[in-house]
Write an enzyme that holds these catalytic residues in place. Structure first.
Site, PDB file in Angstrom:
ATOM      1  N   HIS A 115     -13.444   6.993   0.688  1.00  0.00           N
ATOM      2  CA  HIS A 115     -13.752   6.200  -0.505  1.00  0.00           C
ATOM      3  C   HIS A 115     -13.013   4.872  -0.377  1.00  0.00           C
ATOM      4  CE1 HIS A 115     -14.869   5.245  -4.562  1.00  0.00           C
ATOM      5  NE2 HIS A 115     -13.619   5.219  -4.985  1.00  0.00           N
TER       6      HIS A 115
ATOM      7  N   ARG B 288       0.834  -1.200   0.000  1.00  0.00           N
ATOM      8  CA  ARG B 288       0.000   0.000   0.000  1.00  0.00           C
ATOM      9  C   ARG B 288       0.870   1.251   0.000  1.00  0.00           C
ATOM     10  NH1 ARG B 288      -2.813   2.503   5.170  1.00  0.00           N
ATOM     11  NH2 ARG B 288      -0.623   3.028   5.349  1.00  0.00           N
TER      12      ARG B 288
ATOM     13  N   ASP C  56     -20.048   6.446  -5.120  1.00  0.00           N
ATOM     14  CA  ASP C  56     -20.516   5.457  -4.156  1.00  0.00           C
ATOM     15  C   ASP C  56     -22.034   5.520  -3.983  1.00  0.00           C
ATOM     16  OD1 ASP C  56     -17.875   4.643  -3.724  1.00  0.00           O
ATOM     17  OD2 ASP C  56     -17.566   6.175  -2.194  1.00  0.00           O
TER      18      ASP C  56
END
Length: 311
Positions: A176, A89, A149
């Site tokens: 998000h 990440r 979303d």
């Protein structure tokens, strides 16, 4: 009269489809920019050739030269790389921080009055990067998250109930990602609260599918991610600004005390108009909703703290 101008940075699937949607609306010249010079030129040529059939006369430019973006009213940033096998990440974050930082520096130099709409992932953190680098007021830097979303939530509700998406209004707040906060209590079908139409177990299933909406498409595509719905969400935001519609949409914006969140980009309902973010709409949350929202904000803050070490 000066023609409005919109720049889209990144000519991949999201950027190219966004250019198509905005070209069809005919309210601004479109510049599509990418570091691979032939890619935006090819997509723009294809769009120009579809104009006679679809019936639009939008002026489009495909380029790798930032000078072509000068004096843009809106700049949409879609640049970035997807996570690859073996990439952590932090690796992904570091690469995309560098990309969004460079893009922001280039566009701000040439369009100092522009409104920035960030689509690059991880979205909340990349919007934070664009704000820090641009030093624009918070009204002119926002991220496309909640609009997408919420659209996914509405689509799933429509499929579940067998009703038109036009009857459905929904809000999804927070970051998000996995920690986003769909709000069934503020979601209605023809004015009827969703909580009165579906049992809790079905609501919970739709909420989880909304959280997994992007991952579900990635799994189906095998290589690549969603682009039709993200580009539609960007187009909705751009149109609200360009037409000064005062439309209320959930977007990633800099909260400065709203919702008890300080100095953090997170998804909340905002009024969009000619100046960008014209108002942050504060709605009452239950203790459970507030706890979920704060958990989501904490996940975003952790990402932004990593970003601070990279800029």
């Amino acid at each position: 009269m000066k023609k409005s101008k919109i720049t889209i940075v990144g000519a991949g699937q999201v950027g190219g489809t966004t250019a198509q949607r905005l070209a069809e609306k005919e309210f601004a010249d479109i510049v599509l920019l990418d570091i691979q010079p032939d890619l935006p030129r090819g997509k723009v040529l294809d769009l120009l050739e579809s104009g006679p059939i679809y019936g639009y006369d939008t002026r489009l430019t495909g380029t790798a030269n930032y000078e072509e973006t000068a004096n843009s009213d809106i700049v949409v940033i879609t640049s970035g790389v997807p996570r690859k096998p073996g990439m952590s990440r932090d690796d992904l974050l570091r690469v995309n921080v560098g990309i969004v930082k460079t893009v922001t520096e280039q566009v701000v130099q040439r369009s100092p009055e522009a409104i920035l709409i960030v689509v690059s992932n991880p979205l909340d953190a990349m919007t934070y990067v664009a704000h820090r680098v641009s030093r624009f007021p918070r009204e002119r830097v926002l991220g496309m998250a909640g609009a997408l979303d919420s659209a996914r939530f509405r689509a799933f509700i429509s499929m579940e109930l067998g009703v038109s998406v036009e009857n459905i209004h929904a809000f999804v707040l927070g970051g998000h990602g996995d920690s986003m906060v769909p709000l069934p209590r503020y979601t209605t079908v023809a004015g009827i609260p969703l909580t009165e139409l579906l049992p809790k177990e079905r609501l919970d299933a739709l909420i989880q599918r909304t959280r997994d909406g992007g991952a579900e498409i990635v799994k189906l595509f095998k290589t690549g991610s969603a682009f039709y719905a993200p580009s539609a969400a960007v187009a909705e935001m751009v149109e609200a600004i360009m037409k000064d519609k005062k439309k209320i949409l959930p977007c990633a914006v800099l909260c400065q005390g709203e919702y008890k969140i300080d100095n953090l980009f997170v998804g909340v309902p905002v009024k969009l108009g000619q100046g960008g973010i014209e108002e942050i709409i504060q709605i009452q949350l239950t203790p459970e909703e507030e706890a979920n929202f704060r958990r989501s904000a904490a996940a975003v803050r952790e990402l932004c703290q990593s970003v601070d070490k990279m800029i």
